[in-house]
Design a protein around this motif. Structure first.
Motif, short mmCIF file in Angstrom:
data_model
loop_
_atom_site.label_atom_id
_atom_site.label_comp_id
_atom_site.label_asym_id
_atom_site.label_seq_id
_atom_site.Cartn_x
_atom_site.Cartn_y
_atom_site.Cartn_z
N LEU A 195 0.82 -1.20 0.00
CA LEU A 195 0.00 0.00 0.00
C LEU A 195 0.86 1.26 0.00
CD1 LEU A 195 0.36 0.88 3.20
CD2 LEU A 195 -1.40 -0.83 3.54
N GLU A 196 0.19 2.40 -0.07
CA GLU A 196 0.81 3.71 0.05
C GLU A 196 0.22 4.39 1.29
OE1 GLU A 196 0.10 5.88 -3.53
OE2 GLU A 196 0.51 4.14 -4.82
N PHE A 197 0.96 5.34 1.87
CA PHE A 197 0.41 6.03 3.02
C PHE A 197 0.89 7.48 3.09
CE2 PHE A 197 4.26 3.94 4.78
CZ PHE A 197 4.90 5.02 5.37
N ASN A 217 -3.32 5.35 1.61
CA ASN A 217 -3.59 6.17 0.44
C ASN A 217 -3.66 5.28 -0.80
OD1 ASN A 217 -3.95 8.54 -1.04
ND2 ASN A 217 -1.76 8.82 -1.37
N ALA A 218 -4.66 5.51 -1.64
CA ALA A 218 -4.82 4.74 -2.89
C ALA A 218 -4.80 3.24 -2.63
CB ALA A 218 -3.71 5.12 -3.88
N LEU A 222 -9.15 -4.95 -3.05
CA LEU A 222 -8.94 -6.23 -2.37
C LEU A 222 -8.17 -6.05 -1.07
CD1 LEU A 222 -8.18 -8.67 -5.32
CD2 LEU A 222 -10.28 -8.45 -3.98
N GLU A 223 -7.17 -5.16 -1.09
CA GLU A 223 -6.40 -4.90 0.12
C GLU A 223 -7.27 -4.21 1.16
OE1 GLU A 223 -3.84 -6.45 0.01
OE2 GLU A 223 -2.37 -5.90 -1.50
N SER A 224 -8.11 -3.29 0.71
CA SER A 224 -9.01 -2.58 1.62
C SER A 224 -9.96 -3.55 2.30
CB SER A 224 -9.80 -1.52 0.86
OG SER A 224 -10.71 -0.87 1.70
N GLN A 225 -10.50 -4.48 1.54
CA GLN A 225 -11.43 -5.47 2.10
C GLN A 225 -10.73 -6.37 3.12
OE1 GLN A 225 -12.97 -9.02 -0.21
NE2 GLN A 225 -14.84 -7.80 -0.12
N ALA A 226 -9.50 -6.78 2.82
CA ALA A 226 -8.76 -7.64 3.74
C ALA A 226 -8.48 -6.91 5.06
CB ALA A 226 -7.44 -8.09 3.10
#
Length: 242
Positions: A195-197, A217-218, A222-226
């Motif tokens: 990810l980015e932050f 950030n961005a 799929l990563e957000s759901q996990a």
């Protein structure tokens, strides 16, 4: 939400008993077409994800799309099911045995009756969860404009960001607003996301350590759901342990 609709349970949990308040909350869940998690009372480690596809106010029932036969099998075998979802940014849940399965061709739907009461975590608790000692978390990343990799220990996490602690020696010396475009977040066996932050704040940690508050950030869907699922699991773990 009316103050008389809520009864303070403890520092973190509120109980909603007013039917109109429950109806409004479930209507919001449907309008956002959100997902919910069905957790059988006899198998709390199982979490079946379903999507809200209907809300019948007249009969007081929510309708969930249930395409996974494994979820259906667990729900049918359970005496009671915990229905858990994020509603208006707050982790919310209720228990029910009023679950009916219907089929429309190859499609399967679950009708679940409105509860008499619903529990919700207060805003701060819903957004930020401290990692238990037995759930390790690390964030590794490439330092902006420097050809080196740094890492820190995740202190707490939410669906939108995390706090990371660094020893004095490993302090990346971020400035507020700094952006990092290549990072890897690992939390237990539940999260392994690239990810980015963005750096949002900095504060003293334990001893000589320093803690940075980071906003994702961005984040890919799929990563957000996990991450969202992992946060909910940690919230449930916290409640179970008291």
């Amino acid at each position: 939400m009316d103050s008389e609709s809520l009864v303070l349970d403890d520092q973190d949990i509120k109980i909603i008993r007013a039917p109109r308040a429950i109806q409004r909350a479930l209507a919001s869940l449907f309008e956002s077409r959100a997902h919910a998690w069905l957790i059988p009372d006899d198998d709390p480690d199982f979490q079946g994800q379903v999507q809200v596809v209907g809300n019948d106010v007249d009969t007081g029932r929510l309708v969930f799309d249930c395409p996974d036969p494994v979820v259906l099998r667990h729900v049918r075998a359970a005496g009671e099911v915990r229905v858990q979802a994020v509603i208006d940014g707050l982790l919310s849940w209720f228990y029910t045995s009023d679950v009916k399965a219907d089929r429309d061709g190859d499609d399967c739907y679950l009708g679940i009756g409105y509860p008499e009461k619903m529990k919700r975590l207060q805003r701060r608790s819903a957004f930020r969860i401290d990692l238990p000692p037995d759930v390790p978390g690390t964030l590794a990343f490439c330092l902006p404009e420097r050809r080196e990799v740094a890492s820190g220990e995740v202190v707490n996490i939410s669906a939108t960001g995390c706090a990371v602690s660094f020893t004095q020696k490993n302090d990346p010396r971020f400035a507020l607003g700094d952006e990092v475009n290549a990072a890897r977040l690992k939390v237990g066996e539940q999260i392994d996301a690239r990810l980015e932050f963005v750096v949002r704040n900095r504060r003293p940690g334990v001893g000589s350590s320093v803690v940075y508050g980071l906003e994702f950030n961005a984040l890919p869907p799929l990563e957000s759901q996990a991450i969202d699922r992992a946060v909910m699991r940690l919230q449930r773990l916290r409640l179970t342990r008291g």
